[in-house]
Design a protein around this motif. Structure first.
Motif, PDB file in Angstrom:
ATOM      1  N   VAL A 124      50.890  31.463  35.891  1.00 53.33           N
ATOM      2  CA  VAL A 124      50.431  30.610  36.979  1.00 53.33           C
ATOM      3  C   VAL A 124      49.209  31.216  37.668  1.00 53.33           C
ATOM      4  O   VAL A 124      48.222  30.533  37.944  1.00 53.33           O
ATOM      5  CB  VAL A 124      51.565  30.398  38.001  1.00 53.33           C
ATOM      6  CG1 VAL A 124      51.083  29.579  39.166  1.00 53.33           C
ATOM      7  CG2 VAL A 124      52.744  29.723  37.332  1.00 53.33           C
ATOM      8  N   ILE A 125      49.281  32.505  37.934  1.00 54.56           N
ATOM      9  CA  ILE A 125      48.170  33.176  38.607  1.00 54.56           C
ATOM     10  C   ILE A 125      46.895  33.102  37.770  1.00 54.56           C
ATOM     11  O   ILE A 125      45.824  32.758  38.275  1.00 54.56           O
ATOM     12  CB  ILE A 125      48.510  34.667  38.865  1.00 54.56           C
ATOM     13  CG1 ILE A 125      49.791  34.811  39.649  1.00 54.56           C
ATOM     14  CG2 ILE A 125      47.359  35.343  39.562  1.00 54.56           C
ATOM     15  CD1 ILE A 125      49.756  34.229  41.005  1.00 54.56           C
ATOM     16  N   ASN A 128      45.372  29.729  37.910  1.00 53.21           N
ATOM     17  CA  ASN A 128      44.597  29.518  39.130  1.00 53.21           C
ATOM     18  C   ASN A 128      43.288  30.297  39.132  1.00 53.21           C
ATOM     19  O   ASN A 128      42.232  29.787  39.497  1.00 53.21           O
ATOM     20  CB  ASN A 128      45.415  29.930  40.358  1.00 53.21           C
ATOM     21  CG  ASN A 128      46.541  28.956  40.616  1.00 53.21           C
ATOM     22  OD1 ASN A 128      46.529  27.842  40.142  1.00 53.21           O
ATOM     23  ND2 ASN A 128      47.523  29.388  41.378  1.00 53.21           N
ATOM     24  N   LEU A 129      43.369  31.573  38.736  1.00 49.79           N
ATOM     25  CA  LEU A 129      42.180  32.420  38.756  1.00 49.79           C
ATOM     26  C   LEU A 129      41.108  31.885  37.813  1.00 49.79           C
ATOM     27  O   LEU A 129      39.932  31.827  38.149  1.00 49.79           O
ATOM     28  CB  LEU A 129      42.543  33.847  38.357  1.00 49.79           C
ATOM     29  CG  LEU A 129      43.241  34.684  39.416  1.00 49.79           C
ATOM     30  CD1 LEU A 129      43.570  36.064  38.881  1.00 49.79           C
ATOM     31  CD2 LEU A 129      42.369  34.802  40.652  1.00 49.79           C
ATOM     32  N   TYR A 132      39.466  28.964  39.178  1.00 51.20           N
ATOM     33  CA  TYR A 132      38.594  29.319  40.277  1.00 51.20           C
ATOM     34  C   TYR A 132      37.274  29.896  39.784  1.00 51.20           C
ATOM     35  O   TYR A 132      36.216  29.528  40.247  1.00 51.20           O
ATOM     36  CB  TYR A 132      39.305  30.328  41.185  1.00 51.20           C
ATOM     37  CG  TYR A 132      38.467  30.835  42.314  1.00 51.20           C
ATOM     38  CD1 TYR A 132      38.065  32.162  42.381  1.00 51.20           C
ATOM     39  CD2 TYR A 132      38.059  29.982  43.335  1.00 51.20           C
ATOM     40  CE1 TYR A 132      37.300  32.630  43.423  1.00 51.20           C
ATOM     41  CE2 TYR A 132      37.286  30.433  44.382  1.00 51.20           C
ATOM     42  CZ  TYR A 132      36.909  31.764  44.421  1.00 51.20           C
ATOM     43  OH  TYR A 132      36.152  32.223  45.452  1.00 51.20           O
TER      44      TYR A 132
END
Lengths: 317, 291, 233
Positions: A124-125, A128-129, A132
């Motif tokens: 998940v991280i 997102n990263l 981004y």
């Protein structure tokens, strides 16, 4: 531990797979589907090393896959490094990250839930990263074809490449199983405390298993990118990572044949569900995997392999 | 941006972080209770909050009432649901190896997510007219009524929970079982019943959390994932044993996450993850096996 | 050494010395700290105060697997089943401490299993399929396969019937003399300990309350008082 019967089983499996491949080579949809199913099976077989043999619930398979695949792709797109070389770097990066997380988490005495949590969150991280830093767009692979780029002109050739990878992962599994590493990993899965007491550095061996699995997954990740012809943040797919783990468990932890059988059957079934009802009910295939996992976990934790063994013993009587 | 402006922005985030943290404390308390008493690793906790939030949304939308009221209606449903899940899913795997336990709850979470996805589709759903939607201006800061109310309810519920665990018979039984299951059995505590009720109470807390969330925001199928992570990190940071400790860690996490959102909203979960990672590196006491 | 768990002082200034080749008995009522002592020696716990020396080397605070490599092996009080491994696999895993070759390890395992006297038919059975007595034997074999110099036996006779205990004691004596080991035997069953050891140490509530030859210790009033209820030799 490459016994005659094992060799025979592998040969039969390969023969059957290639036969199906030849059969569908005329139809692009089915050819690609077979390739995807085989690749999925390869990921599950790799997961078996950390999950089935060592007993660690790793939920980050798609993170390593995506990371490796994207690194390989970027090395090709930005630096012109041909993927046939680049996949080794992709695998190394994935393994590096995996080991980094494993070092504190695999300390003797740390409960297994924390590893599951760290890996589940990692996908998940990274999703997102990546979104981004790189944006929400799809990045397409360059218009270059050939075995050098692991991107052959025909779907059938791609299928062959994936099949080679699948075979390689099976052989790695068998080799590890019969070696000292395999004995130690199985003991760790069985009882960590006893393992330490008989001299096994449990953290080290868990890290070894993790490194092997994540390297393979990262390197083969590029093939997944090839199937999609593109990559985006969506490649970091938590549902996929969980699905891979589910297959490993349903198949019967530690059984390579169980894992591959579960992977292929369910992935094919899932594809069927997705193509028929998927428009109306999204996520139906994943729902199937989840339900299967719950059923197996409660009723038959030894999975398909356990079921098969039971049938065999019953038949012998 | 001026220094004053920056300071205001940061403090605003701290305030919001505290509110968020108190909310997280409620979410985490359900998990801590279940994990502490039953020693079961429930990966589906956040997804249970998500499903509950959909219930709240459904009731709010059909009856056209404020989410906090719907929450009250949802609580008994969740209590019963909790009993059902405990008996049907959790009990059967209690004795089995941790990996299977975790796997079954992962399966549960996965199933819940995809039921929600299949039935409600992926777009976020929210109740359009919650009663408390105004933003109060206090000096240069903006405080939303909904957040304030949610924080107040959180504190109240946490206090009640604390009292429950230290003064009621059931609460004390739960704590006894957390400490030492075999001794608790020898003292005549019906451990199976305690397990059943613990899960049900945990689900009530899940219900409260979902009501609070729907007052402030929206629900979508993957909402639960971040809640699960935060709950576990809060438990990891606080260890088990005190509601107060849990509340404090949850607030810390809330503040950290809010600060993270100053950089970018996508990055804030990464901040929480990093906290987790660092706790694991340097202070793993909460992580170790009960031996 | 001293070891605390929260408010409980499990070991209070306990000193134990063992000479090479000795068989030392360690007895004491439940909760007296025997297993804690073993755990501190083998690195599972770290003592709050005090040090552990083995063959002249300070091994305090080493990881359990490092302690095992240096030559200390143990058996387990609470049976730790290896449900999905066969007897031979379990012992082979122990033997892999001293070699990287599975073939060699298996040979060592076979040797040890023969020394212990476990019949060949049992070697292919899974851990979930064997009896308690066989479990104890395999536990012992596995520990032996790691090639230790010091062997810690934690209540290995627990749960066995008298004739099984006798057989186990015979096996242990044989193993001790055959391999030139040093043993520390923790026991609850007096007869077992007395027949094996030349020197006995008594623990009670985390302290050493007596030490000496078995007959002396058995008639020590403090020891009898501490035990109150256990059957004497």
């Amino acid at each position: 531990m490459l016994t005659r019967s094992t060799l025979l089983s592998i040969a039969l499996f390969q023969a059957a797979l290639l036969a199906v491949g030849f059969l569908v080579s005329g139809n692009n949809y089915y050819m690609l589907l077979l390739t995807q199913v085989a690749l999925f099976a390869a990921f599950v077989a790799a997961w078996n090393i950390i999950g089935g043999l060592t007993g660690q619930l790793d939920l980050a398979s798609s993170a390593y896959m995506a990371l490796g695949g994207i690194v390989t792709s970027l090395l090709w797109m930005r630096l012109g490094l041909p993927p046939v070389v680049g996949v080794w770097a992709g695998g190394a990066v994935a393994a590096g990250l995996a080991v980094l997380i494993g070092i504190p988490t695999f300390r003797f005495g740390v409960r297994e839930v924390w590893y599951a949590l760290m890996t589940a969150s990692l996908v998940v991280i990274l999703n997102n990263l990546f979104r981004y830093f790189m944006g929400p767009w799809d990045f397409y692979l360059p218009n270059k074809w050939g075995w050098l780029y692991l991107r052959p002109r025909t779907y059938f050739e791609l299928f062959i490449i994936v099949d080679v990878v699948l075979l390689a992962v099976i052989l790695v599994n068998i080799y590890i199983s019969g070696s000292k590493i395999g004995y130690y990993l199985r003991n760790i899965k069985e009882d960590e405390l006893v393992s330490e007491a008989i001299g096994v550095d449990t953290r080290l061996y868990k890290l070894i298993a993790l490194a092997i699995y994540s390297f393979i997954t990262g390197a083969a990740g590029f093939l997944q990118v090839v199937i999609y012809s593109s990559f985006s943040y969506r490649l970091f797919d938590a549902g996929l990572a969980i699905s891979i783990a589910i297959m490993g468990i349903i198949g019967g932890l530690g059984s390579i044949s169980g894992a591959i059988a579960a992977a292929m059957v369910f992935r094919a079934l899932g594809e069927y569900l997705r193509s028929t009802l998927g428009g109306v009910i999204p996520g139906l295939d994943l729902l199937l995997y989840g339900v299967a996992l719950i059923v197996v976990g409660i009723l038959k934790p030894e999975g398909l392999a356990g079921l098969f063994n039971q049938l065999r013993r019953w038949w012998r009587k | 941006m001026s220094v004053g402006g920056l300071l205001v922005a940061v403090l605003q985030q701290v305030i919001d972080g505290v509110f968020l943290g108190l909310f997280y404390a409620i979410v985490a308390s359900g998990l801590a209770l279940i994990f502490g008493v039953m020693d079961i690793i429930n990966f589906a906790h956040g997804d249970l909050v998500m499903i509950s939030a959909y219930f709240v949304w459904l009731i709010s939308t059909y009856l056209n009432i404020d989410p906090l009221l719907s929450m009250l209606l949802v609580l008994p449903v969740l209590f019963v649901l909790g009993l059902a899940i405990q008996k049907g899913l959790i009990n059967p795997v209690l004795g089995k190896e941790p990996l299977i336990q975790i796997a079954v709850t992962v399966g549960l979470g996965f199933v819940l997510q995809n039921i929600a996805l299949g039935y409600f589709k992926a777009e976020p759903r929210g109740y359009p007219n919650p009663v408390f939607s105004e933003g109060l201006s206090i000096g240069p800061f903006v405080i939303y009524e909904s957040k304030l109310l949610s924080a107040a309810v959180s504190v109240l519920v946490l206090f009640l929970l604390d009292q429950f665990l230290s003064r009621t018979k059931l609460g004390l039984a739960m704590r006894a079982v957390t400490d030492d299951r075999s001794s608790a059995m020898l003292m005549g505590i019906n451990v199976e019943r305690v397990y059943l009720l613990t899960f049900a109470v945990g689900m009530v807390l899940v219900g409260v959390a979902s009501g609070l969330w729907m007052e402030m925001g929206q629900v979508w199928p993957y909402l639960g994932t971040s809640f699960s992570l935060v709950s576990w990190v809060a438990v990891a940071l606080a260890g088990l044993g005190s509601i107060r400790g849990l509340a404090v860690s949850a607030v810390i996490i809330g503040i950290a996450e809010s600060m993270g959102s100053l950089i970018s909203p996508s990055v804030k979960m990464a901040v929480v993850y990093l906290i987790f990672f660092f706790i694991l590196w340097f202070k793993p006491r909460g992580f170790f096996a009960k031996r | 050494m001293t070891k605390r768990f929260g408010g409980v002082v499990a070991l209070n200034d306990v000193t134990l010395s063992v000479g090479r080749g000795e068989i030392v008995g360690l007895i004491g009522p439940n909760g007296s700290g025997k297993t804690t002592l073993f755990n501190c020696i083998t690195g599972v716990y770290k003592p709050d105060k005090g040090r552990v020396f083995f063959m002249g080397r300070d091994i305090t605070g080493l990881q359990p697997h490092e302690v095992a490599k240096l030559g200390i092996a143990r058996t387990w009080q609470k049976v730790r089943p290896f449900r999905n491994l066969t007897v031979l696999e379990a012992v082979t895993t122990g033997a892999l401490l001293r070699t990287d070759s599975v073939e060699e390890a298996r040979k060592t395992a076979v040797e040890v299993l023969e020394l212990i006297g476990l019949p060949r038919e049992e070697w292919g059975r899974l851990g979930s399929e064997i009896t308690l007595m066989e479990h104890k034997l395999v536990d012992l074999a596995r520990a032996l396969a790691t090639g230790p110099k010091l062997l810690l036996l934690d209540e290995i006779a627990a749960g066995l019937r008298p004739h099984e205990q006798e057989r186990l004691a015979e096996v242990i004596k044989k193993v001790w003399s055959d391999r030139g080991l040093t043993l520390v035997v923790v026991e609850h069953v007096m007869r077992f300990v007395m027949s094996l050891s030349k020197r006995v140490v008594v623990l009670h509530e985390g302290r050493v309350i007596a030490e000496g030859p078995p007959e002396e210790v058995a008639s020590n009033p403090r020891v009898i008082e501490a035990y109150l209820g256990i059957k004497p030799v």
